[in-house]
Enzyme design. Structure first.
Site, PDB file in Angstrom:
ATOM      1  N   TYR A 177      -9.880  14.550  -5.282  1.00  0.00           N
ATOM      2  CA  TYR A 177      -9.012  14.076  -6.371  1.00  0.00           C
ATOM      3  C   TYR A 177      -8.334  15.241  -7.093  1.00  0.00           C
ATOM      4  O   TYR A 177      -7.143  15.193  -7.395  1.00  0.00           O
ATOM      5  CB  TYR A 177      -9.872  13.250  -7.334  1.00  0.00           C
ATOM      6  CG  TYR A 177      -9.162  12.569  -8.464  1.00  0.00           C
ATOM      7  CD1 TYR A 177      -8.450  11.384  -8.261  1.00  0.00           C
ATOM      8  CD2 TYR A 177      -9.232  13.071  -9.766  1.00  0.00           C
ATOM      9  CE1 TYR A 177      -7.820  10.732  -9.320  1.00  0.00           C
ATOM     10  CE2 TYR A 177      -8.617  12.424 -10.828  1.00  0.00           C
ATOM     11  CZ  TYR A 177      -7.918  11.259 -10.605  1.00  0.00           C
ATOM     12  OH  TYR A 177      -7.311  10.606 -11.660  1.00  0.00           O
ATOM     13  N   SER A 221      -3.599  14.698 -13.536  1.00  0.00           N
ATOM     14  CA  SER A 221      -4.851  14.450 -14.254  1.00  0.00           C
ATOM     15  C   SER A 221      -5.394  15.766 -14.786  1.00  0.00           C
ATOM     16  O   SER A 221      -5.110  16.841 -14.225  1.00  0.00           O
ATOM     17  CB  SER A 221      -5.884  13.863 -13.285  1.00  0.00           C
ATOM     18  OG  SER A 221      -7.181  13.890 -13.853  1.00  0.00           O
ATOM     19  N   ASP A 281       0.881  -1.171   0.000  1.00  0.00           N
ATOM     20  CA  ASP A 281       0.000   0.000   0.000  1.00  0.00           C
ATOM     21  C   ASP A 281       0.914   1.215   0.000  1.00  0.00           C
ATOM     22  O   ASP A 281       1.669   1.430   0.963  1.00  0.00           O
ATOM     23  CB  ASP A 281      -0.876  -0.038   1.273  1.00  0.00           C
ATOM     24  CG  ASP A 281      -1.774   1.186   1.400  1.00  0.00           C
ATOM     25  OD1 ASP A 281      -1.546   2.186   0.686  1.00  0.00           O
ATOM     26  OD2 ASP A 281      -2.685   1.135   2.243  1.00  0.00           O
ATOM     27  N   ALA A 310      -5.589  16.589  -4.944  1.00  0.00           N
ATOM     28  CA  ALA A 310      -4.426  15.696  -4.946  1.00  0.00           C
ATOM     29  C   ALA A 310      -3.654  15.819  -6.256  1.00  0.00           C
ATOM     30  O   ALA A 310      -2.416  15.899  -6.256  1.00  0.00           O
ATOM     31  CB  ALA A 310      -4.883  14.247  -4.748  1.00  0.00           C
ATOM     32  N   LYS A 311      -4.375  15.874  -7.383  1.00  0.00           N
ATOM     33  CA  LYS A 311      -3.707  15.904  -8.683  1.00  0.00           C
ATOM     34  C   LYS A 311      -3.041  17.256  -8.947  1.00  0.00           C
ATOM     35  O   LYS A 311      -2.012  17.324  -9.632  1.00  0.00           O
ATOM     36  CB  LYS A 311      -4.695  15.552  -9.794  1.00  0.00           C
ATOM     37  CG  LYS A 311      -5.164  14.083  -9.753  1.00  0.00           C
ATOM     38  CD  LYS A 311      -4.010  13.107  -9.674  1.00  0.00           C
ATOM     39  CE  LYS A 311      -4.370  11.693 -10.107  1.00  0.00           C
ATOM     40  NZ  LYS A 311      -3.258  10.740  -9.914  1.00  0.00           N
TER      41      LYS A 311
HETATM   42  N1  NAD Z   1      -8.281   6.615 -16.256  1.00  0.00           N
HETATM   43  C1  NAD Z   1      -8.261   7.922 -16.405  1.00  0.00           C
HETATM   44  O1  NAD Z   1      -9.064   8.491 -17.170  1.00  0.00           O
HETATM   45  C2  NAD Z   1      -7.251   8.755 -15.662  1.00  0.00           C
HETATM   46  C3  NAD Z   1      -7.215  10.128 -15.952  1.00  0.00           C
HETATM   47  C4  NAD Z   1      -6.289  10.933 -15.293  1.00  0.00           C
HETATM   48  C5  NAD Z   1      -5.436  10.382 -14.349  1.00  0.00           C
HETATM   49  N2  NAD Z   1      -5.491   9.053 -14.077  1.00  0.00           N
HETATM   50  C6  NAD Z   1      -4.557   8.554 -13.066  1.00  0.00           C
HETATM   51  O2  NAD Z   1      -3.772   7.511 -13.606  1.00  0.00           O
HETATM   52  C7  NAD Z   1      -3.443   6.572 -12.578  1.00  0.00           C
HETATM   53  C8  NAD Z   1      -3.886   5.178 -13.004  1.00  0.00           C
HETATM   54  O3  NAD Z   1      -5.276   5.188 -13.249  1.00  0.00           O
HETATM   55  P1  NAD Z   1      -6.083   3.972 -13.902  1.00  0.00           P
HETATM   56  O4  NAD Z   1      -7.162   4.582 -14.701  1.00  0.00           O
HETATM   57  O5  NAD Z   1      -5.140   3.019 -14.534  1.00  0.00           O
HETATM   58  O6  NAD Z   1      -6.746   3.361 -12.578  1.00  0.00           O
HETATM   59  P2  NAD Z   1      -7.108   1.883 -12.131  1.00  0.00           P
HETATM   60  O7  NAD Z   1      -8.130   2.026 -11.061  1.00  0.00           O
HETATM   61  O8  NAD Z   1      -7.430   1.015 -13.320  1.00  0.00           O
HETATM   62  O9  NAD Z   1      -5.733   1.360 -11.519  1.00  0.00           O
HETATM   63  C9  NAD Z   1      -5.186   1.918 -10.350  1.00  0.00           C
HETATM   64  C10 NAD Z   1      -4.327   0.870  -9.673  1.00  0.00           C
HETATM   65  O10 NAD Z   1      -3.792   1.455  -8.484  1.00  0.00           O
HETATM   66  C11 NAD Z   1      -3.847   0.489  -7.451  1.00  0.00           C
HETATM   67  N3  NAD Z   1      -3.873   1.126  -6.127  1.00  0.00           N
HETATM   68  C12 NAD Z   1      -4.868   1.848  -5.569  1.00  0.00           C
HETATM   69  N4  NAD Z   1      -4.540   2.221  -4.323  1.00  0.00           N
HETATM   70  C13 NAD Z   1      -3.297   1.742  -4.087  1.00  0.00           C
HETATM   71  C14 NAD Z   1      -2.421   1.803  -2.975  1.00  0.00           C
HETATM   72  N5  NAD Z   1      -2.765   2.442  -1.852  1.00  0.00           N
HETATM   73  N6  NAD Z   1      -1.209   1.196  -3.076  1.00  0.00           N
HETATM   74  C15 NAD Z   1      -0.857   0.544  -4.212  1.00  0.00           C
HETATM   75  N7  NAD Z   1      -1.647   0.447  -5.299  1.00  0.00           N
HETATM   76  C16 NAD Z   1      -2.848   1.040  -5.233  1.00  0.00           C
HETATM   77  C17 NAD Z   1      -5.154  -0.264  -7.726  1.00  0.00           C
HETATM   78  O11 NAD Z   1      -5.189  -1.503  -7.046  1.00  0.00           O
HETATM   79  C18 NAD Z   1      -5.119  -0.378  -9.248  1.00  0.00           C
HETATM   80  O12 NAD Z   1      -4.483  -1.556  -9.680  1.00  0.00           O
HETATM   81  C19 NAD Z   1      -4.133   7.069 -11.308  1.00  0.00           C
HETATM   82  O13 NAD Z   1      -3.223   7.839 -10.550  1.00  0.00           O
HETATM   83  C20 NAD Z   1      -5.232   7.944 -11.869  1.00  0.00           C
HETATM   84  O14 NAD Z   1      -5.641   8.898 -10.920  1.00  0.00           O
HETATM   85  C21 NAD Z   1      -6.376   8.236 -14.713  1.00  0.00           C
END
Ligand code: NAD
Length: 253
Positions: free
Chosen positions: A154, A142, A63, A157-158
């Protein structure tokens, strides 16, 4: 380090989505990759994909918001792969709600995973980068950093990660370390699938609606983000630091 030695990359949240695509891409670039996620077993698919293609990877359960777990995870990486000099802070969660309904617990969870997690990881990994005189840090921001309804936690944080990235670039530059942020727009992953469910839309319909608002007329795929991360972590990107790159199929700022 000799040029034949493999650099070691840490990708958090690497079990699926953007993190998994990034781990696979960095392995294809010749990096040994530590795939870190909450559940070690959940990283198996990513690791298998990398090893099946002839790459090197390990799965590590941790984590990112827990200091002891982060330190133990990085100690395992050092032991099993070598000192990490590439870090991608990608782990993330959503706890969306309008401000008046958002609980303090949902605020804390989001801030802890994204901001505290990235801080703890950067702190644990930087000493190996400083020793190597080389390092690459990429933090996942993001488009929500610019403000987004239902995402006070969120977006804070971002946006916070952008300031964090710039400070790391200033502090660590003299050690050959760069820090940059990639700020994705809409990317098709489990995260956006859950958002579609929350607003009671089918995922295909949700993606199609989003695509109409994006200049390139499609939503992003995890590989679109992995591609930008591969650039920032590349050998040739040593003069690019403290930047925020929106990867959103159109301009944002
Ligand atoms: N999908 C989008 O549209 C989008 C847009 C902007 C930013 N993001 C950012 O990109 C990153 C990845 O997003 P995604 O869409 O692949 O999300 P996702 O939910 O598919 O994957 C996120 C992963 O992070 C892991 N995770 C969560 N909490 C955790 C912790 N405390 N310790 C370790 N692992 C942990 C989860 O288990 C998961 O496997 C994130 O930071 C997200 O905020 C995503």
């Amino acid at each position: 380090m000799s040029t034949t030695e493999q650099r070691v990359a840490v990708v958090t949240g690497g079990a699926r989505g953007i993190g998994a695509a990034t781990a696979v891409r960095l392995a294809a670039e010749g990096r040994a990759v530590a795939v870190i996620d909450l559940d070690e077993a959940a990283c198996k698919d990513t690791v298998e994909k990398i090893t099946a293609a002839g790459g090197k990877a390990i799965a590590v359960g941790a984590d990112v918001s827990d200091e002891a777990q982060v330190e133990a995870a990085i100690a395992r990486v050092v032991e099993e792969l070598g000192a990490p000099t590439i870090l991608v802070n990608n782990a993330g969660v959503l706890r969306d709600n309008l401000l008046f309904k958002m609980t303090a617990a949902d605020w804390d969870t989001v801030l802890n995973v994204h901001l505290r997690g990235s801080f703890l990881m950067a702190k644990a990994v930087q000493k190996h980068m400083v020793e190597a005189g080389w390092g690459r840090i990429v933090n996942l921001s993001s488009s929500s950093a610019l403000g987004n309804r239902g995402q006070a936690n969120y977006s804070a944080a971002k946006a916070g990660l952008q300031g964090f990235t710039k400070t790391l670039a200033i502090e660590l530059g003299k050690f050959g370390i760069t820090a940059n942020a990639v700020a994705p727009g809409f990317i098709a992953t489990e995260m956006t699938k859950v958002t579609a469910e929350r607003v009671k839309m089918g995922f295909e319909e949700f993606k199609a609606a989003a695509a109409t608002q994006i200049p390139v007329q499609r939503v992003g795929e995890p590989e679109d983000i992995a591609n930008a991360i591969a650039f920032f972590t590349g050998e040739a990107a040593g003069f690019v630091s403290g930047q925020v790159l929106y990867v959103a199929g159109g301009p944002l700022d």
